[in-house]
Design an enzyme around this catalytic site. Structure first.
Site, PDB file in Angstrom:
ATOM      1  N   LYS A 147       2.394  -3.324   7.299  1.00 20.23           N
ATOM      2  CA  LYS A 147       2.644  -3.497   5.856  1.00 20.23           C
ATOM      3  C   LYS A 147       4.092  -3.095   5.529  1.00 20.23           C
ATOM      4  O   LYS A 147       4.762  -3.760   4.739  1.00 20.23           O
ATOM      5  CB  LYS A 147       1.658  -2.673   5.023  1.00 20.23           C
ATOM      6  CG  LYS A 147       0.223  -3.133   5.065  1.00 20.23           C
ATOM      7  CD  LYS A 147      -0.002  -4.532   4.511  1.00 20.23           C
ATOM      8  CE  LYS A 147       0.176  -4.628   3.011  1.00 20.23           C
ATOM      9  NZ  LYS A 147      -0.178  -5.978   2.497  1.00 20.23           N
ATOM     10  N   TYR A 200      -1.616  -0.518  11.047  1.00 19.95           N
ATOM     11  CA  TYR A 200      -1.777  -1.174   9.740  1.00 19.95           C
ATOM     12  C   TYR A 200      -0.596  -0.870   8.832  1.00 19.95           C
ATOM     13  O   TYR A 200       0.063  -1.783   8.311  1.00 19.95           O
ATOM     14  CB  TYR A 200      -3.089  -0.716   9.071  1.00 19.95           C
ATOM     15  CG  TYR A 200      -3.155  -1.041   7.585  1.00 19.95           C
ATOM     16  CD1 TYR A 200      -3.166  -2.365   7.137  1.00 19.95           C
ATOM     17  CD2 TYR A 200      -3.193  -0.025   6.620  1.00 19.95           C
ATOM     18  CE1 TYR A 200      -3.213  -2.669   5.774  1.00 19.95           C
ATOM     19  CE2 TYR A 200      -3.241  -0.319   5.256  1.00 19.95           C
ATOM     20  CZ  TYR A 200      -3.250  -1.644   4.842  1.00 19.95           C
ATOM     21  OH  TYR A 200      -3.287  -1.933   3.489  1.00 19.95           O
ATOM     22  N   THR A 249       0.819  -1.207   0.000  1.00 20.91           N
ATOM     23  CA  THR A 249       0.000   0.000   0.000  1.00 20.91           C
ATOM     24  C   THR A 249       0.858   1.264   0.000  1.00 20.91           C
ATOM     25  O   THR A 249       2.000   1.241   0.477  1.00 20.91           O
ATOM     26  CB  THR A 249      -0.903  -0.004   1.261  1.00 20.91           C
ATOM     27  OG1 THR A 249      -1.452   1.292   1.455  1.00 20.91           O
ATOM     28  CG2 THR A 249      -0.118  -0.340   2.522  1.00 20.91           C
ATOM     29  N   ASP A 250       0.291   2.358  -0.483  1.00 22.78           N
ATOM     30  CA  ASP A 250       1.007   3.641  -0.416  1.00 22.78           C
ATOM     31  C   ASP A 250       1.043   4.191   1.016  1.00 22.78           C
ATOM     32  O   ASP A 250       1.764   5.145   1.296  1.00 22.78           O
ATOM     33  CB  ASP A 250       0.376   4.679  -1.368  1.00 22.78           C
ATOM     34  CG  ASP A 250      -1.068   5.027  -1.046  1.00 22.78           C
ATOM     35  OD1 ASP A 250      -1.676   4.370  -0.166  1.00 22.78           O
ATOM     36  OD2 ASP A 250      -1.601   5.969  -1.667  1.00 22.78           O
ATOM     37  N   GLU A 251       0.263   3.573   1.929  1.00 19.78           N
ATOM     38  CA  GLU A 251       0.225   4.090   3.298  1.00 19.78           C
ATOM     39  C   GLU A 251       1.562   3.916   4.024  1.00 19.78           C
ATOM     40  O   GLU A 251       1.806   4.560   5.040  1.00 19.78           O
ATOM     41  CB  GLU A 251      -0.926   3.453   4.088  1.00 19.78           C
ATOM     42  CG  GLU A 251      -2.261   3.728   3.428  1.00 19.78           C
ATOM     43  CD  GLU A 251      -3.463   3.386   4.280  1.00 19.78           C
ATOM     44  OE1 GLU A 251      -3.372   3.438   5.507  1.00 19.78           O
ATOM     45  OE2 GLU A 251      -4.509   3.064   3.684  1.00 19.78           O
TER      46      GLU A 251
HETATM   47  P1  NAD Z   1      -9.494  -7.424   2.369  1.00 17.72           P
HETATM   48  O1  NAD Z   1      -9.468  -7.107   3.822  1.00 17.72           O
HETATM   49  O2  NAD Z   1     -10.734  -7.135   1.598  1.00 17.72           O
HETATM   50  O3  NAD Z   1      -9.169  -8.979   2.156  1.00 17.72           O
HETATM   51  C1  NAD Z   1      -8.176  -9.649   2.871  1.00 17.72           C
HETATM   52  C2  NAD Z   1      -8.346 -11.149   2.633  1.00 17.72           C
HETATM   53  O4  NAD Z   1      -7.267 -11.809   3.328  1.00 17.72           O
HETATM   54  C3  NAD Z   1      -9.656 -11.714   3.187  1.00 17.72           C
HETATM   55  O5  NAD Z   1     -10.229 -12.594   2.249  1.00 17.72           O
HETATM   56  C4  NAD Z   1      -9.228 -12.449   4.441  1.00 17.72           C
HETATM   57  O6  NAD Z   1     -10.067 -13.571   4.748  1.00 17.72           O
HETATM   58  C5  NAD Z   1      -7.824 -12.896   4.072  1.00 17.72           C
HETATM   59  N1  NAD Z   1      -6.965 -13.110   5.248  1.00 17.72           N
HETATM   60  C6  NAD Z   1      -6.798 -12.278   6.320  1.00 17.72           C
HETATM   61  N2  NAD Z   1      -5.944 -12.825   7.195  1.00 17.72           N
HETATM   62  C7  NAD Z   1      -5.538 -14.022   6.659  1.00 17.72           C
HETATM   63  C8  NAD Z   1      -4.645 -15.030   7.087  1.00 17.72           C
HETATM   64  N3  NAD Z   1      -3.995 -14.952   8.256  1.00 17.72           N
HETATM   65  N4  NAD Z   1      -4.449 -16.110   6.290  1.00 17.72           N
HETATM   66  C9  NAD Z   1      -5.112 -16.210   5.099  1.00 17.72           C
HETATM   67  N5  NAD Z   1      -5.979 -15.284   4.655  1.00 17.72           N
HETATM   68  C10 NAD Z   1      -6.191 -14.201   5.431  1.00 17.72           C
HETATM   69  O7  NAD Z   1      -8.243  -6.698   1.741  1.00 17.72           O
HETATM   70  P2  NAD Z   1      -8.083  -6.003   0.305  1.00 17.72           P
HETATM   71  O8  NAD Z   1      -8.666  -4.657   0.352  1.00 17.72           O
HETATM   72  O9  NAD Z   1      -8.540  -6.968  -0.746  1.00 17.72           O
HETATM   73  O10 NAD Z   1      -6.502  -5.828   0.251  1.00 17.72           O
HETATM   74  C11 NAD Z   1      -5.679  -6.877  -0.284  1.00 17.72           C
HETATM   75  C12 NAD Z   1      -4.223  -6.461  -0.178  1.00 17.72           C
HETATM   76  O11 NAD Z   1      -4.018  -5.249  -0.898  1.00 17.72           O
HETATM   77  C13 NAD Z   1      -3.754  -6.175   1.251  1.00 17.72           C
HETATM   78  O12 NAD Z   1      -2.459  -6.682   1.395  1.00 17.72           O
HETATM   79  C14 NAD Z   1      -3.768  -4.665   1.360  1.00 17.72           C
HETATM   80  O13 NAD Z   1      -2.784  -4.216   2.270  1.00 17.72           O
HETATM   81  C15 NAD Z   1      -3.414  -4.272  -0.067  1.00 17.72           C
HETATM   82  N6  NAD Z   1      -3.934  -2.959  -0.496  1.00 17.72           N
HETATM   83  C16 NAD Z   1      -5.278  -2.679  -0.390  1.00 17.72           C
HETATM   84  C17 NAD Z   1      -5.742  -1.451  -0.848  1.00 17.72           C
HETATM   85  C18 NAD Z   1      -7.207  -1.108  -0.788  1.00 17.72           C
HETATM   86  O14 NAD Z   1      -7.572   0.046  -1.082  1.00 17.72           O
HETATM   87  N7  NAD Z   1      -8.099  -2.028  -0.465  1.00 17.72           N
HETATM   88  C19 NAD Z   1      -4.855  -0.513  -1.398  1.00 17.72           C
HETATM   89  C20 NAD Z   1      -3.502  -0.850  -1.488  1.00 17.72           C
HETATM   90  C21 NAD Z   1      -3.062  -2.091  -1.044  1.00 17.72           C
END
Ligand code: NAD
Length: 344
Positions: free
Chosen positions: A173, A169, A144-146
């Site tokens: 990350k 968070y 993430t950009d965070e």
């Molecule tokens: P989300 O919270 O919607 O989904 C996370 C998934 O991971 C869920 O299906 C959950 O069941 C699974 N999970 C959690 N803990 C687990 C574990 N210990 N073992 C196996 N599975 C597990 O998240 P998202 O929004 O889809 O984000 C996905 C990735 O992208 C993350 O790494 C997040 O940091 C990164 N990201 C998200 C955004 C955003 O805007 N949503 C932006 C940049 C980066």
């Protein structure tokens, strides 16, 4: 630049979450020779219904489990002959990380470590020396950009920006990004990392900003906006992120990081007003506008003021460009949530 995925079986972690469940159907359709194993713990954030469209696909395999479970992870690498990892699984909601950081440390840091160790064990004969058959095996870490902290009203994050995470968070990350980096520099593991801005689109969990605004509006509840609504995020439509991930996984340079962002900076109040005005057209209330439901609530602790990405590296080196602008992306998103909330 063309995209050719030469990996045979890719382990996608967290594929039942928001971005993963948009990514897997896209990736399977684009790459007819690739198998996908989705390892997901199905926490409150995971929803297998988001993958109904590919549940019967014989190139898709689901394993319920925890990325921190080393025995399980190593068994999956062996069973499926995994030669690629795209690692989404994480605890991802900043508010939850403030209230209770434990799971963020466990999943985001320890879980990433377990996956890196399993990849190293399966793919590397010795440091900088991949095993026969695993020369192209690659580990793509989704971040993430965070991790870069907060910007003032000017400037952009780039791959060179120093890390300055401000929430549990983003700190978790950032820690995982460093572990991934270290496995490249120390062991020569083939890794790439992408750091993306805020995503929006179908299948996002109800707790996040855009689904919350749409749901509260349609339920005739107050629409809560932190502080004075001036915090700025750079919004990227989720499928544009998925295309960026595929490009970085296929063509990114080993050991490098890629910032991905939509060049769509908006503050939270603008987002709420925009959604309300679209809902006014699509689902008009009997009287008044949805925007009258917007209310300001106490600000999030340590709330980063602004994030913005300069995506020129992925644009220039890999030929990525966002297809959606905010107007087209938010229209698709609202249509999806209206359907979801009205058929629930
Ligand atoms: P989300 O919270 O919607 O989904 C996370 C998934 O991971 C869920 O299906 C959950 O069941 C699974 N999970 C959690 N803990 C687990 C574990 N210990 N073992 C196996 N599975 C597990 O998240 P998202 O929004 O889809 O984000 C996905 C990735 O992208 C993350 O790494 C997040 O940091 C990164 N990201 C998200 C955004 C955003 O805007 N949503 C932006 C940049 C980066």
């Amino acid at each position: 630049m063309g995209i050719e995925i030469t990996n045979q079986c890719v382990l996608v972690t967290g594929g039942a979450g928001f971005i993963g469940s948009n990514f897997i159907p896209y990736f399977l359709e684009k790459n007819p020779n690739v198998q996908v194993v989705n390892l997901d713990k199905l926490t409150y954030a995971g929803n297998l219904q988001n993958l109904n469209e590919i549940a019967q696909n014989n190139r898709y395999h689901f394993a319920e489990g925890d990325i921190c479970d080393r025995v399980l992870v190593e068994a999956l690498f062996k069973k499926y002959h995994i030669d690629g990892v795209i690692h989404f699984a994480a605890e991802s909601h900043v508010d939850n990380s403030i209230a209770s950081p434990d799971n963020f440390i466990k999943t985001n840091i320890e879980g990433t470590f377990v996956l890196l160790e399993a990849a190293k064990k399966s793919w590397m004969e010795s440091p900088n020396n991949p095993k026969q058959g695993f020369k192209k095996a690659r580990f793509h870490h989704i971040s993430t950009d965070e991790v870069y902290g907060s910007l003032g009203s000017e400037g952009f994050f780039t791959e060179q920006t120093a890390y300055a995470p401000n929430s549990p968070y983003s700190a978790s990350k950032a820690s995982s990004d460093f572990l991934v980096r270290s496995y490249y520099h120390t062991y020569g593991l083939n890794v790439v990392t992408s750091n993306c801005s805020n995503n929006y689109g179908p299948k996002q969990h109800d707790e996040k900003l855009i689904p919350t605004i749409i749901r509260k509006a349609l339920d005739a509840h107050q629409i809560p906006i932190y502080g004075d609504g001036s915090n700025v995020r750079d919004w990227l439509y989720v499928l544009d992120h998925c295309r960026g991930i595929e490009l970085v996984f296929a063509n990114g340079k080993v050991g490098e990081t890629y910032a991905i962002g939509g060049n769509n900076e908006h503050n939270n109040l603008f987002i709420a007003q925009k959604i309300c005005s679209l809902l006014d057209r699509l689902q008009p209330k009997q009287t008044g506008s949805y925007s009258e439901q917007i209310t300001f609530v106490n600000d999030r602790l340590g709330h980063d003021y602004r994030y913005a990405i300069d995506a020129s590296k992925i644009e220039n080196e890999l030929g990525w460009k966002a297809d959606e602008n905010f107007d087209t992306g938010i229209a698709k998103t609202i249509a999806w949530y209206i359907h979801k909330y009205q058929t629930a």
